[in-house]
Design a protein around this motif. Structure first.
Motif, short mmCIF file in Angstrom:
data_model
loop_
_atom_site.label_atom_id
_atom_site.label_comp_id
_atom_site.label_asym_id
_atom_site.label_seq_id
_atom_site.Cartn_x
_atom_site.Cartn_y
_atom_site.Cartn_z
N ASN A 174 0.77 24.75 -155.70
CA ASN A 174 -0.48 25.36 -155.26
C ASN A 174 -0.69 25.04 -153.79
N ASP A 175 -1.61 25.77 -153.16
CA ASP A 175 -1.97 25.46 -151.78
C ASP A 175 -2.47 24.02 -151.70
N PHE A 176 -2.29 23.41 -150.52
CA PHE A 176 -2.67 22.00 -150.33
C PHE A 176 -3.54 21.87 -149.09
N THR A 177 -4.58 21.06 -149.19
CA THR A 177 -5.50 20.83 -148.08
C THR A 177 -5.76 19.34 -147.95
N ARG A 217 3.19 28.58 -145.05
CA ARG A 217 2.53 28.54 -143.74
C ARG A 217 1.72 27.25 -143.63
N ILE A 218 1.93 26.53 -142.54
CA ILE A 218 1.23 25.27 -142.29
C ILE A 218 0.35 25.43 -141.06
N GLU A 219 -0.89 25.04 -141.16
CA GLU A 219 -1.81 25.02 -140.03
C GLU A 219 -2.56 23.69 -140.04
N ALA A 220 -2.87 23.19 -138.85
CA ALA A 220 -3.59 21.92 -138.73
C ALA A 220 -4.78 22.08 -137.79
N PRO A 221 -5.83 22.80 -138.22
CA PRO A 221 -6.96 23.08 -137.33
C PRO A 221 -7.74 21.83 -136.93
N PRO A 228 -9.32 13.21 -131.42
CA PRO A 228 -8.00 13.15 -132.08
C PRO A 228 -6.89 12.82 -131.09
N GLU A 229 -6.03 11.90 -131.49
CA GLU A 229 -4.90 11.51 -130.64
C GLU A 229 -3.80 10.94 -131.52
N GLY A 230 -2.63 11.60 -131.52
CA GLY A 230 -1.56 11.09 -132.36
C GLY A 230 -0.39 12.04 -132.44
N THR A 231 0.34 11.94 -133.54
CA THR A 231 1.55 12.73 -133.74
C THR A 231 1.53 13.38 -135.12
N PHE A 232 1.88 14.66 -135.16
CA PHE A 232 2.04 15.38 -136.42
C PHE A 232 3.45 15.92 -136.47
N PHE A 280 -8.05 19.03 -141.90
CA PHE A 280 -7.17 18.57 -140.84
C PHE A 280 -5.88 19.36 -140.88
N MET A 281 -5.37 19.60 -142.14
CA MET A 281 -4.10 20.28 -142.31
C MET A 281 -4.12 21.07 -143.62
#
Length: 282
Positions: free
Chosen positions: A160-163, A188-192, A233-237, A176-177
Motif C-alpha cells: 500500500n502507499d506509505f506516508t 513515485r517518491i516525494e518528500a515535501p 530542516p537540514e540533513g540527508t535523504f 515528510f515523505m
C-alpha cells in the motif's frame, strides 16, 4: 502569542504544517518483490511550542489609556473622565472578544492535534509521549523547546502507499515523505516536508513545509520583540534501489553501491525543491 500568529497557526494546523524536520538522516530502500525499509533518525519539531506558550503568557493584560487630542489644534490634552471610561469599556469589550475567539481557536487546535494544546508548555513533551508508544519508533527523546530526537525504522512488504510520519489521533500531518504505488510496477517518491515550496508566495511555502512557516513566524515575532527558536530542516535523504530509476531531481543523478543505485539529496535551509523520484520494477 500575537493574534496574528494564532490566526496563522490555526489554518496551518488544519493542513498539518506544525511538524517540521530538524537535523536528520533519512533513507528509503526499495527492492524487487515489493520489499522496502524506511528510516528517519534525527529531530522533529513541533514548531516553537515552548516559545508560543511563553508569548501567550506575556500578553498585555492591563488597560493603558491612549492620548486625547484637541479637535482644533490636534495637540495632546488631558482626557476627561468620560473619555477614559469609554476607552476602558472599549478595551474590556475587545479583550472579551479576543478571549472568546482564542478559546474557540484553541478548541479547534486541540481537536486537530488529538487533544494537545500547542500553547501549553508541556505540549511537546505530550507529543513525544504519543510517538513513544507507537510501533517502529525505536527511541524518542524530548530535548526541549519543541524538539524531539527520534529513531524510526520500518521494514516489510510495500503493498500500500506509505506516508511518514503518521501520528496517533492527529487528524492531518503534512508528510515528510510519501511513497505512492502506481500501475505497471512504478513507484513515485516525494518528500515535501524536506523543503519549502519553490517561488516567493509565503502561503505556498507554509503549505509546502516547515521552513516557510518558520520564516513567517520569526518575522512576526521579531516585530513584537520576541525571539522564537526555530529549527530548519537540514540533513540527508537517500533512496537505495535495485529498480530502474525513471526520473529524479537530484543534482548529480544516481550513484552505484554494488548492484544497487543510490539517489542522494543534501537538504539545507536553502533547499527549495522537494526530493522526487520515479522508480520502475519489472
Amino acid at each position: 502569542m500575537s493574534n496574528r500568529i494564532l490566526s496563522l497557526l490555526l489554518p496551518l494546523l488544519l493542513t498539518g504544517c506544525l511538524l517540521s524536520p530538524g537535523k536528520f538522516t533519512s533513507e528509503l530502500v526499495l527492492l524487487e518483490d515489493d520489499q522496502f525499509t524506511f528510516s528517519y533518525q534525527g529531530e522533529i519539531q513541533m514548531l516553537a511550542l515552548t516559545d508560543l506558550a511563553q508569548m501567550e503568557a506575556k500578553k498585555r493584560t492591563e488597560f493603558t489609556a491612549t492620548p486625547c487630542y484637541d479637535d482644533e489644534t490636534y495637540e495632546d490634552r488631558e482626557c476627561t473622565d468620560d473619555e477614559l471610561e469609554k476607552q476602558k469599556t472599549d478595551w474590556e469589550e475587545l479583550q472579551a472578544a479576543n478571549a472568546s475567539r482564542r478559546n474557540r481557536e484553541a478548541e479547534q487546535m486541540r481537536a486537530v492535534l488529538g487533544g494537545i494544546d500547542p500553547t501549553d508548555p508541556d505540549a511537546a513533551n505530550e507529543f513525544a509521549s504519543k510517538l513513544e508508544r507507537q510501533r517502529n519508533w525505536k527511541s524518542v527523546e524530548y530535548k526541549g523547546n519543541g524538539l524531539v530526537e527520534v529513531d524510526y525504522s520500518v521494514s516489510g512488504k510495500l503493498i500500500n502507499d506509505f506516508t511518514f510520519p503518521v501520528i496517533e489521533q492527529m487528524q492531518t500531518t503534512l508528510p515528510f515523505m510519501t511513497v505512492i504505488l502506481r500501475d505497471k510496477g512504478q513507484v513515485r517518491i516525494e518528500a515535501p516536508g524536506y523543503a519549502a515550496q519553490e517561488g516567493g508566495d509565503p502561503m505556498a511555502a507554509m503549505l509546502g513545509g516547515g521552513m516557510g512557516l518558520s520564516a513567517l513566524m520569526l518575522a512576526e515575532a521579531s516585530e513584537e520583540g520576541e525571539d522564537l527558536s526555530l529549527t530548519a530542516p537540514e540533513g540527508t535523504f537517500r533512496i537505495v534501489t535495485n529498480g530502474r530509476i525513471l526520473a529524479n531531481n537530484t543534482d548529480e543523478g544516481p550513484s552505484k553501491e554494488g548492484r544497487r543505485e543510490v539517489l542522494t539529496w543534501e537538504i539545507t535551509p536553502r533547499t527549495k525543491t522537494a526530493p522526487m523520484a520515479l522508480i520502475g520494477f519489472e
